[in-house]
Motif scaffolding. Sequence first.
Motif, short mmCIF file in Angstrom:
data_model
loop_
_atom_site.label_atom_id
_atom_site.label_comp_id
_atom_site.label_asym_id
_atom_site.label_seq_id
_atom_site.Cartn_x
_atom_site.Cartn_y
_atom_site.Cartn_z
N GLY A 60 0.82 -1.21 0.00
CA GLY A 60 0.00 0.00 0.00
C GLY A 60 0.85 1.26 0.00
N LYS A 61 1.94 1.24 0.75
CA LYS A 61 2.85 2.39 0.77
C LYS A 61 3.49 2.61 -0.60
N GLU A 62 3.86 1.51 -1.25
CA GLU A 62 4.44 1.61 -2.59
C GLU A 62 3.39 2.14 -3.58
N CYS A 63 2.18 1.65 -3.45
CA CYS A 63 1.09 2.12 -4.32
C CYS A 63 0.85 3.61 -4.11
N LEU A 64 0.87 4.06 -2.85
CA LEU A 64 0.66 5.48 -2.55
C LEU A 64 1.76 6.33 -3.18
N GLU A 65 3.00 5.85 -3.15
CA GLU A 65 4.10 6.58 -3.80
C GLU A 65 3.87 6.67 -5.30
N ASN A 66 3.38 5.58 -5.90
CA ASN A 66 3.04 5.60 -7.33
C ASN A 66 1.95 6.62 -7.61
N TRP A 67 0.93 6.67 -6.74
CA TRP A 67 -0.14 7.66 -6.89
C TRP A 67 0.42 9.07 -6.83
N LYS A 68 1.35 9.29 -5.93
CA LYS A 68 1.95 10.63 -5.79
C LYS A 68 2.60 11.07 -7.09
N GLY A 69 3.37 10.17 -7.70
CA GLY A 69 4.01 10.50 -8.98
C GLY A 69 2.98 10.73 -10.08
N THR A 70 1.99 9.87 -10.14
CA THR A 70 0.95 9.98 -11.16
C THR A 70 0.17 11.28 -11.00
N LEU A 71 -0.24 11.59 -9.77
CA LEU A 71 -1.03 12.80 -9.53
C LEU A 71 -0.21 14.06 -9.76
N THR A 72 1.07 14.01 -9.46
CA THR A 72 1.94 15.16 -9.73
C THR A 72 2.00 15.42 -11.23
N ALA A 73 2.14 14.37 -12.02
CA ALA A 73 2.15 14.52 -13.48
C ALA A 73 0.79 15.01 -13.98
N TYR A 74 -0.30 14.46 -13.43
CA TYR A 74 -1.65 14.93 -13.82
C TYR A 74 -1.82 16.41 -13.49
N ALA A 75 -1.39 16.81 -12.31
CA ALA A 75 -1.55 18.21 -11.89
C ALA A 75 -0.85 19.15 -12.86
N LYS A 76 0.34 18.78 -13.27
CA LYS A 76 1.09 19.60 -14.23
C LYS A 76 0.36 19.66 -15.57
N ALA A 77 -0.13 18.51 -16.04
CA ALA A 77 -0.85 18.47 -17.31
C ALA A 77 -2.16 19.25 -17.24
N ILE A 78 -2.85 19.15 -16.12
CA ILE A 78 -4.12 19.86 -15.95
C ILE A 78 -3.88 21.36 -15.88
N GLU A 79 -2.83 21.77 -15.18
CA GLU A 79 -2.49 23.19 -15.11
C GLU A 79 -2.25 23.75 -16.51
N GLU A 80 -1.51 23.01 -17.33
CA GLU A 80 -1.24 23.43 -18.70
C GLU A 80 -2.53 23.53 -19.50
N LEU A 81 -3.39 22.55 -19.33
CA LEU A 81 -4.66 22.54 -20.05
C LEU A 81 -5.53 23.74 -19.68
N VAL A 82 -5.64 24.03 -18.39
CA VAL A 82 -6.44 25.15 -17.91
C VAL A 82 -5.87 26.46 -18.43
N GLU A 83 -4.56 26.60 -18.41
CA GLU A 83 -3.94 27.83 -18.92
C GLU A 83 -4.27 28.04 -20.41
N ARG A 84 -4.30 26.98 -21.17
CA ARG A 84 -4.58 27.09 -22.61
C ARG A 84 -6.06 27.35 -22.88
N MET A 85 -6.92 27.11 -21.92
CA MET A 85 -8.36 27.40 -22.09
C MET A 85 -8.66 28.87 -21.97
N ASN A 86 -7.77 29.63 -21.38
CA ASN A 86 -8.01 31.08 -21.20
C ASN A 86 -7.82 31.87 -22.45
#
Length: 120
Positions: A94-120
């Motif tokens: 579970g701890k390893e899975c949580l670390e994987n989630w952290k990396g995945t969500l960090t990448a998603y957050a960056k991609a979402i931020e870029e997407l939102v910026e381009r919507m303006n």
Amino acid sequence: MSNILENEKCACRGGNLDRFIQPIILMILKEEPSTGYRILKQMEQFSMFGDSRPDATGVYRYLRLMEERELLEQFEEREGENKYKKKYRITENGKECLENWKGTLTAYAKAIEELVERMN
């Protein structure tokens, strides 16, 4: 507006945010072992649920599935002379899975931020 966009479960309204239940549960259990009820109460503090509460049936279903995947384990803790409570704790998997989630969500957050910026 079409009916599909009015539906609260539409992805454009955050209808798929319930997929983040797993990392939330793992994060809660990383802090300390907990009962299912307490996990539900702690989940209510996350803004992604808005004014609604997490679905208890769905959360307990996730707990069972996560236990089957060995991400968490259930145990009994004595809370009185003849009283025991069932609790959950995170496993090493579970701890390893949580670390994987952290990396995945960090990448998603960056991609979402870029997407939102381009919507303006």
